[in-house]
Design an enzyme around this catalytic site. Structure first.
Site: not given
Ligand code: SAH
Length: 289
Positions: A90, A68, A205
């Site tokens: 995306k 992803d 998000m």
């Molecule tokens: N499954 C992922 C979340 C996916 S949704 C998890 O458990 O972390 C995607 C969202 O995760 C992004 O929009 C942001 O809000 C957050 N996110 C993912 N990676 C990030 C990062 N390195 N720093 C800050 N926010 C992050």
């Protein structure tokens, strides 16, 4: 594995042989990654070394990897030579692969007899649609395994010096998403109840809708002075943290310069960062973690 410890607790013997570093992991009896199965693996929040050992084992053994957008491409360097690597996110404004198509792709690859690794950012079951993909696999009779990852909502806070829970500060924490499938503030959430239901709120998000959300929380009775942190690119060398308050956000603070992906934290734990902010410039030089 039987790591031998002497009476003082010092390790005396390696599990197998006396290899050092990652070579030693090769001696571990990891679960077999069987052909025709799918492993859903969480890659962690960003820094490559935050992947689990089981995830690393999966990368070394997979025949096909479907990853992803938020997966750090550095970890793809750990995929074994000859494996097929496919992107399913995306990027560059192109439309994202449809969720149903991704799930069916996993089914097809498994039916070809491949060891299929579905690699997702953070934890695969936290706002990652991992559950939906598993439902399709289950329906198609494809065996699967879930390999949890460190969620940005926990590990990302840690790298910003913000504990998700702290004994004196909060006994609860809530994860929510700041947008629904149409991009709007999720209407299924009762914001007036959420406002005071929990001491800490962690939002995924949420940056785009943050002004609106802050307004709803204050209207629901949350203190306007409540501190907020926005942690961008958490765990990565270009991590940045923006601290603000619900009041400032609700009155339309301009967040256009705040990079994404970002995780938002609301609550008193944010103030602990004043003394716990450990991930400073010198430590960022090592891009692994
Ligand atoms: N499954 C992922 C979340 C996916 S949704 C998890 O458990 O972390 C995607 C969202 O995760 C992004 O929009 C942001 O809000 C957050 N996110 C993912 N990676 C990030 C990062 N390195 N720093 C800050 N926010 C992050």
């Amino acid at each position: 594995m039987s790591a031998k410890l002497d009476r003082k607790g010092n390790r005396t013997m390696a599990a197998k042989g006396d290899n050092s570093g990652f070579a030693r992991l090769d001696g571990l009896a990891f679960p077999q990654f069987a052909p025709g199965t799918v492993w859903l693996v969480g890659a962690g929040p960003g820094a490559p070394a935050l992947m689990t050992l089981l995830g690393y084992h999966a990368l070394q053994n997979a025949d096909a990897v479907v990853y992803d957008a938020l997966v750090n491409e550095e970890v793809l360097g750990w995929v074994r030579a000859g494996a097929k690597v496919e992107y399913a996110g995306k990027r560059g404004g192109k439309p994202s692969a449809k969720q149903r198509d991704i799930s069916l792709r996993l089914v097809d690859l498994a039916r070809e007899g491949k060891r299929v690794l579905r690699l997702k950012g953070g934890d695969p079951l936290i706002f990652g649609r991992g559950g939906e993909e598993c439902q399709v696999l289950a329906g198609a009779g494809i065996p699967f395994r879930i390999v949890p990852g460190i969620s940005a909502g926990i590990g990302g806070l840690g790298y910003a010096g913000i504990p998700a829970t702290h004994r004196e500060t909060n006994q609860s924490v809530l994860f929510l998403t700041g947008h629904d499938s149409s991009g709007a503030v999720p209407s299924l959430l009762d914001w007036s109840k959420l406002a005071t239901a929990t001491q800490v709120i962690v939002m995924f998000m949420a940056v785009r809708n943050l002004g609106q959300i802050a307004g709803k929380l204050v209207a629901g009775g949350r203190a306007a002075a409540e501190p907020v942190a926005i942690v961008s690119n958490a765990t990565l060398p270009h991590q940045s943290v923006h601290q603000t308050s619900l009041a400032a956000l609700a009155s339309g603070e301009d967040l256009s310069q705040v990079p994404t992906p970002a995780i938002v934290v609301i609550g008193k734990v944010v103030s602990l960062r004043g003394s716990l902010d450990w991930y400073r410039d010198a430590l960022k030089e090592n891009g692994l973690g």
